[in-house]
Design an enzyme around this catalytic site. Sequence first.
Site, PDB file in Angstrom:
ATOM      1  N   ASP A 185      -1.683  -1.278  -3.841  1.00 54.20           N
ATOM      2  CA  ASP A 185      -1.967  -0.539  -5.074  1.00 54.20           C
ATOM      3  C   ASP A 185      -0.775  -0.647  -6.034  1.00 54.20           C
ATOM      4  O   ASP A 185       0.261  -1.227  -5.690  1.00 54.20           O
ATOM      5  CB  ASP A 185      -2.294   0.937  -4.748  1.00 54.20           C
TER       6      ASP A 185
ATOM      7  N   GLU B 217      -7.321 -20.678 -17.370  1.00 53.84           N
ATOM      8  CA  GLU B 217      -7.575 -21.313 -16.080  1.00 53.84           C
ATOM      9  C   GLU B 217      -8.888 -22.040 -16.131  1.00 53.84           C
ATOM     10  O   GLU B 217      -9.802 -21.594 -16.818  1.00 53.84           O
ATOM     11  CB  GLU B 217      -7.652 -20.227 -15.005  1.00 53.84           C
TER      12      GLU B 217
ATOM     13  N   ASP C   5       0.847  -1.194   0.000  1.00 54.61           N
ATOM     14  CA  ASP C   5       0.000   0.000   0.000  1.00 54.61           C
ATOM     15  C   ASP C   5       0.884   1.245   0.000  1.00 54.61           C
ATOM     16  O   ASP C   5       1.682   1.435   0.921  1.00 54.61           O
ATOM     17  CB  ASP C   5      -0.896  -0.040   1.250  1.00 54.61           C
TER      18      ASP C   5
ATOM     19  N   ASP D 277      -4.854 -10.271 -16.019  1.00 50.10           N
ATOM     20  CA  ASP D 277      -5.918 -11.243 -15.843  1.00 50.10           C
ATOM     21  C   ASP D 277      -7.077 -10.839 -16.747  1.00 50.10           C
ATOM     22  O   ASP D 277      -7.496  -9.682 -16.711  1.00 50.10           O
ATOM     23  CB  ASP D 277      -6.371 -11.220 -14.370  1.00 50.10           C
TER      24      ASP D 277
ATOM     25  N   HIS E  52      -3.953 -17.286  -5.368  1.00 47.99           N
ATOM     26  CA  HIS E  52      -4.848 -16.531  -4.482  1.00 47.99           C
ATOM     27  C   HIS E  52      -6.134 -17.264  -4.132  1.00 47.99           C
ATOM     28  O   HIS E  52      -6.933 -16.737  -3.369  1.00 47.99           O
ATOM     29  CB  HIS E  52      -5.180 -15.197  -5.162  1.00 47.99           C
ATOM     30  N   ASP E  53      -6.357 -18.437  -4.698  1.00 46.97           N
ATOM     31  CA  ASP E  53      -7.598 -19.172  -4.444  1.00 46.97           C
ATOM     32  C   ASP E  53      -7.416 -20.364  -3.509  1.00 46.97           C
ATOM     33  O   ASP E  53      -8.385 -21.086  -3.250  1.00 46.97           O
ATOM     34  CB  ASP E  53      -8.171 -19.724  -5.764  1.00 46.97           C
TER      35      ASP E  53
ATOM     36  N   ASP F 152      -9.216 -16.107 -16.811  1.00 49.84           N
ATOM     37  CA  ASP F 152     -10.020 -16.607 -15.706  1.00 49.84           C
ATOM     38  C   ASP F 152     -11.135 -17.534 -16.204  1.00 49.84           C
ATOM     39  O   ASP F 152     -11.843 -17.198 -17.159  1.00 49.84           O
ATOM     40  CB  ASP F 152     -10.652 -15.387 -15.008  1.00 49.84           C
TER      41      ASP F 152
HETATM   42  O1  TEU Z   1     -11.333 -19.014  -9.917  1.00 49.71           O
HETATM   43  C1  TEU Z   1     -12.039 -20.057 -10.520  1.00 49.71           C
HETATM   44  C2  TEU Z   1     -12.306 -21.168  -9.661  1.00 49.71           C
HETATM   45  O2  TEU Z   1     -12.383 -22.261 -10.124  1.00 49.71           O
HETATM   46  C3  TEU Z   1     -12.509 -20.886  -8.226  1.00 49.71           C
HETATM   47  O3  TEU Z   1     -13.843 -20.646  -8.034  1.00 49.71           O
HETATM   48  C4  TEU Z   1     -12.046 -22.022  -7.412  1.00 49.71           C
HETATM   49  O4  TEU Z   1     -12.860 -23.127  -7.650  1.00 49.71           O
HETATM   50  C5  TEU Z   1     -12.170 -21.657  -5.986  1.00 49.71           C
HETATM   51  O5  TEU Z   1     -11.623 -20.397  -5.794  1.00 49.71           O
HETATM   52  C6  TEU Z   1     -11.398 -22.655  -5.155  1.00 49.71           C
HETATM   53  O6  TEU Z   1     -11.618 -22.340  -3.827  1.00 49.71           O
HETATM   54  C7  TEU Z   1     -11.240 -17.841 -10.616  1.00 49.71           C
HETATM   55  C8  TEU Z   1     -10.446 -16.822  -9.832  1.00 49.71           C
HETATM   56  O7  TEU Z   1      -9.129 -17.269  -9.699  1.00 49.71           O
HETATM   57  C9  TEU Z   1     -11.120 -16.569  -8.529  1.00 49.71           C
HETATM   58  O8  TEU Z   1     -10.385 -15.728  -7.695  1.00 49.71           O
HETATM   59  C10 TEU Z   1     -12.463 -15.965  -8.848  1.00 49.71           C
HETATM   60  O9  TEU Z   1     -13.195 -15.817  -7.661  1.00 49.71           O
HETATM   61  C11 TEU Z   1     -13.267 -16.825  -9.811  1.00 49.71           C
HETATM   62  O10 TEU Z   1     -12.509 -17.281 -10.917  1.00 49.71           O
HETATM   63  C12 TEU Z   1     -14.399 -16.033 -10.408  1.00 49.71           C
HETATM   64  O11 TEU Z   1     -13.908 -15.052 -11.279  1.00 49.71           O
END
Ligand code: TEU
Length: 552
Positions: A29, A255, A21, A98, A328-329, A199
Amino acid sequence: MKRTWWKEGVVYQIYPRSYMDSTGNGIGDIPGIISKLDYIKSLGVDIIWLCPVYESPNDDNGYDISDYRKISDEFGGDTAFDELLSEMHARGLKLVMDLVANHSSDEHRWFEESRKSKDSPYRDYYFWKPGKNGQPPNNWTSFFSGSTWQYDELTDEYFLHLFTKKQPDLNWENPKVRQEIYDIMHYWFRKGVDGFRMDVISLISKQLHFPDAQNPENYNKTINAHYANGPRIHEYLHEMHEEVLSKYDIMTVGEGPGINLDNGPLYVDEDRKELHMVFHFDHMFIDNGPGGKYDPIDLNFIRFKEVFSLWDKRLKKQGWGSIFLGNHDFSRMVSRFGNDKAFREDSAKMLAMLLLTMRGTVYIYQGDEIGMTNVAFPSIEEYNDVETLNSWKEAEANGRDMNAFLKLVHKQSRDNARTPMQWDDSVHAGFTLAEPWLKINPNYKTINVASEERDDNSILNFYRKMIAYRKSDDCLVYGDYLDLAPEDSCLFAYARWNDQNKYLVLLNFSDSDYAVPSDIDTTGYDSAISNMDGFNGKILQPWQGVVLKKQS
Ligand code: TEU
């Protein structure tokens, strides 16, 4: 095998809200990222994949875009972005953005117009359907809980949203929608952007008869049967290639849920002219039970290794792989696949060895280079992620034991990967001067960049060493791969070779000493790199990894 920059490059993924930040509002940012470019360059990486920075109401932290050509003011706006791109290029770093094109935000102008009437010229930009006897058009459930259909009073119809109701799905059947997306891609490529991570690209083609799911409670089955790999997916991607991608020297990585060994090559086979790479989730969903991530099962290590081997075999003649263990997921890589307690440093380094000795393009997620771990906030109030919060509400409605569910949140929440980057041990970990948008992991006093910079043996410095090592010989990028002990329950042992060189990689995925099986012959090899001192050719220490190189 064709050689290219995006096969040899190492990618560093940034989640901008949580990186740095610069303004003191608690949110990371773009100027913050610019201030860290020398740090990023010092890792030895070549490419940055930046999670969405476009204008967005942030229902899903940027994965809900309201203007695809505008950088969010919160992140510094267009000017900051242009500066980022030129500062990166000046340092020889490439920028991958992205592309979130399966859905837009409901606050995008297209959707606002689409809602207005059944005759709107934008109506067909999305999927609108009448209900069935006062109920949604079918029984599909969203990735983020609840029906995928949202009723809209204005025109008495439902619209489709595979994610939140603020993420309506775009209708790729409509050629105008496809053209809009292609124009957006041209816009960014002309600016000089070097690629896109796409995505949920596996979801863009829909089954237009919208059949009911047969096993709605088995979520993975439903995704494969109805949401992913729709009938026109490859036609669209090929069209996108012809209209846009083929005109630039860029990289693409698609993805998606539902991408598997059977259909993976259809996305990335060079002759088919679609995408360069895909992110599949075979190893990332490995601990999901039939009900998904909040119905977890134990990690099966043999299966984990098999995923790498099967994908390598599948793509070696027909495409190119992506190697990653976190983003990040998902929860933090060292907490999931390593031991984030007694062996945090050793196992984080060993996982870096796995990433950087596999065939495929390597993706490193921010914070993994310092061994950041999962967090365990004491209350759901401290979580932010919409997926986590919706799952919580659903679990409550289903009468689940919420104390037990909080433990699952600790293990599985996407916020594990989204707590702010830990730069130093000052207040708020040097990430911000204000209250951060998501709490910092309390372990920042000991786990942070500044302290690892001072320590030659830190995880951070090991990453630098490992990245440089991978780059010292393109055998580690392109060379062949073979798992030498697929049935071994502790050891991941594989060979990498080409006409010039041969390597053995031995990784001990356990908390105990482990004897290298006698059929793995290490004579004639020198120990080239290891995450700890001492290897006598026979016994690996807990979480020790060694790369052995054949004497020439
Ligand atoms: O993620 C796609 C996806 O498959 C996720 O929903 C995944 O199954 C889940 O996060 C697992 O816990 C992408 C992005 O990377 C994610 O951050 C977004 O929320 C999602 O698409 C919707 O755009």
